[in-house]
Design a protein around this motif. Sequence first.
Motif, short mmCIF file in Angstrom:
data_model
loop_
_atom_site.label_atom_id
_atom_site.label_comp_id
_atom_site.label_asym_id
_atom_site.label_seq_id
_atom_site.Cartn_x
_atom_site.Cartn_y
_atom_site.Cartn_z
N GLY A 168 -23.69 3.33 -29.67
CA GLY A 168 -23.21 4.24 -30.70
C GLY A 168 -23.05 5.63 -30.10
N ALA A 169 -23.27 6.63 -30.91
CA ALA A 169 -23.10 7.99 -30.44
C ALA A 169 -23.94 8.93 -31.30
CB ALA A 169 -21.64 8.42 -30.48
N VAL A 170 -24.25 10.09 -30.76
CA VAL A 170 -24.97 11.13 -31.49
C VAL A 170 -24.15 12.41 -31.44
CG1 VAL A 170 -26.28 11.79 -29.42
CG2 VAL A 170 -27.13 12.43 -31.68
N ASN A 171 -24.13 13.14 -32.54
CA ASN A 171 -23.36 14.38 -32.62
C ASN A 171 -24.27 15.48 -33.17
OD1 ASN A 171 -21.31 16.21 -32.55
ND2 ASN A 171 -20.00 15.20 -34.06
N VAL A 172 -24.35 16.59 -32.45
CA VAL A 172 -25.13 17.74 -32.88
C VAL A 172 -24.15 18.84 -33.27
CG1 VAL A 172 -26.80 19.49 -32.18
CG2 VAL A 172 -27.08 17.14 -31.40
N LEU A 173 -24.34 19.40 -34.47
CA LEU A 173 -23.43 20.39 -35.02
C LEU A 173 -24.15 21.75 -35.11
CD1 LEU A 173 -22.01 18.24 -37.96
CD2 LEU A 173 -21.04 18.51 -35.66
N VAL A 174 -23.67 22.73 -34.36
CA VAL A 174 -24.27 24.07 -34.36
C VAL A 174 -23.36 24.98 -35.19
CG1 VAL A 174 -25.03 26.02 -32.97
CG2 VAL A 174 -25.25 23.68 -32.08
N PRO B 256 -5.36 20.15 -39.60
CA PRO B 256 -6.23 19.03 -40.00
C PRO B 256 -6.46 18.06 -38.84
CG PRO B 256 -4.52 19.43 -41.65
CD PRO B 256 -4.15 20.25 -40.45
N ILE B 257 -7.67 17.53 -38.75
CA ILE B 257 -8.03 16.58 -37.71
C ILE B 257 -8.21 15.19 -38.35
CG2 ILE B 257 -9.75 15.91 -35.98
CD1 ILE B 257 -10.44 18.81 -35.61
N PRO B 258 -7.40 14.20 -37.95
CA PRO B 258 -7.65 12.83 -38.44
C PRO B 258 -9.02 12.37 -37.98
CG PRO B 258 -5.50 13.02 -37.37
CD PRO B 258 -6.24 14.28 -37.06
N HIS B 259 -9.71 11.65 -38.82
CA HIS B 259 -11.07 11.26 -38.47
C HIS B 259 -11.12 10.36 -37.25
CE1 HIS B 259 -13.26 13.05 -41.85
NE2 HIS B 259 -12.11 12.92 -42.49
N GLU B 260 -10.05 9.62 -36.99
CA GLU B 260 -10.02 8.79 -35.78
C GLU B 260 -9.91 9.63 -34.52
OE1 GLU B 260 -8.24 8.40 -38.43
OE2 GLU B 260 -9.12 6.56 -39.28
N GLN B 261 -9.61 10.94 -34.69
CA GLN B 261 -9.49 11.83 -33.55
C GLN B 261 -10.60 12.88 -33.50
OE1 GLN B 261 -7.28 11.42 -31.11
NE2 GLN B 261 -6.55 9.60 -32.19
N CYS B 262 -11.63 12.74 -34.34
CA CYS B 262 -12.73 13.70 -34.30
C CYS B 262 -13.54 13.47 -33.03
CB CYS B 262 -13.60 13.57 -35.55
SG CYS B 262 -14.64 12.09 -35.59
N TRP B 263 -14.42 14.44 -32.72
CA TRP B 263 -15.13 14.37 -31.45
C TRP B 263 -16.06 13.17 -31.37
CZ3 TRP B 263 -12.28 17.00 -28.64
CH2 TRP B 263 -11.75 18.22 -29.04
N MET B 264 -16.66 12.78 -32.49
CA MET B 264 -17.52 11.60 -32.49
C MET B 264 -16.72 10.34 -32.16
SD MET B 264 -20.58 10.38 -32.88
CE MET B 264 -21.83 10.75 -34.10
#
Length: 544
Positions: A150-156, A99-107
């Motif tokens: 802010g930031a942008v995240n592209v999910l493939v 599991p990945i904590p949301h504070e550690q996600c790539w975004m």
Amino acid sequence: MHKKERKGTDRAVKAGVAQASHASGSYIPESPGSIARLGTHFFRLLESLPAGAYTCDEAGLITYFNARATQVWGRSPRLNDPADRYCGSFRLFAADGTPIPHEQCWMALALRNRRSYDGEEIVIERPDGQRLSVLAYANPLTGENGVPMGAVNVLVDVSALKRTHEQLEQVNRANDRYIATLSHELRNPLAPIRSSLETLRRAPIDGAFRAALDIIDRQFGHLARLVDDLLEDARITSGQFELRREPIDLRTAILAGVEISQPLISGAALTLIVELGDEPLPVEGDSTRLAQAVANLLNNSARYTGVGGTVSLTACRRGPNAFIAVHDTGAGIAPDKLTSIFDMFVRGDEASRHATEGLGIGLSLVRTIIELHGGSVTAHSDGIGRGAEFRLRLPLVAHAAATQTAPSAVAQKRVDALTAGRILVVDDNQDAAESARMLLELWGNDVRVALDGASALQIAEAFRPELVLLDIGLPDMEGYDVARALRKQPWGESILLVAVTGWGQGHDRAKSRDAGVDLHLVKPVDFTCLAEELSHRGVSRHLA
């Protein structure tokens, strides 16, 4: 998505965060916030991407997502809502399932560290429990003055590709197991045939019986080579094809290859010409594998050259490379096959009446071996019926090669008997065990036979053998365990343990070494070659 279906989202729009788009269901920010200042064209661009995309403000609150992001997530997130900060209501996992904590996600990392995280794998669990593997491309966004926006995240989504890859890996593993098992099963019956042939050759027979024996011997050799090719193919496809490099004079490996192919060339009544010259050819290489490459080239020429033809091999220095050419006067190669001839399972012109049976693996092995040594091999021919030439180049090394005595291509030191005295043969194949016993007793040895591991240990306790020929796949215990048990005995430390098995892959040999086995041989074993191998290893007390 129609505007009437978006009442919950409209509240976010009214809050000034995003606006529903009737055409696509995306959200185009119109608020005075910094992320909105990117411009409508930026979000239109994200909307046209064939991938999920979303943006966050400086605090990690979602300010935009496109329709494909909804498809990836399985639902729409809440905009400008702390509950969905960094997609907080979604379950995220690393590629290994952690599991990945949301504070550690790539975004979150892109926002926090002000750097891009491109092509990072993440697993998203949808509300229905389905998990999708995606590659995340998270990038921070800044204004003209470098102020964070802010930031942008592209999910493939790569779930389908991963499933296909996993299925292909499963197929490859199954194929590797099948070929290795097939090779093992084929080797087991070959072992007693070879031992019986060796025994018959020492019997006083002549005339038609001797001619029949010669035919059986030649066809046995052909079958054994086919099995060897199958095993080599399995090693290549499973990535277990290894080199043991050392400084050598390439001429030594060439002559060893000539000796390997000599029976096939002689059997085809061909003239063989070998010209090596007096100048050393120092290379950094695996002598055994290079000899195999040379032998395969010669065997290929022998198969495609008719009776009375000529096969020639020359080797010399050409600039920084060693150059080898194998030329034959045989069937030739069609122009459209000069490149593909090195591919796996490709054979020469099927119309050739000179071509003997084969799997089409030999030349592929040559290319693999030579390319792993940093060299190259090419085929040349003027066409069908006009012979062929294979040219091989290997980089020479600057330092002197290790001192070696080049073997004679015509005569090698042969050991005609294995006289270890007391020999224990352990094999659950009774024909293999008995045929080995007959041959070894013919040479003057005192031989005992065991058909399983427990009997082997019991017989060894009373017999105290000097040499144990040990099969690995026994019915009651593995040969490795038999070897370990023997080594634990005070009298077992000096025993020469030789694994004689149908399993010959890298991990099989490693397990033999770990169990205390001195030598790992693959069936069918040529006992004369075994005696030579032991002699080379300095085990002279076991030889005549």
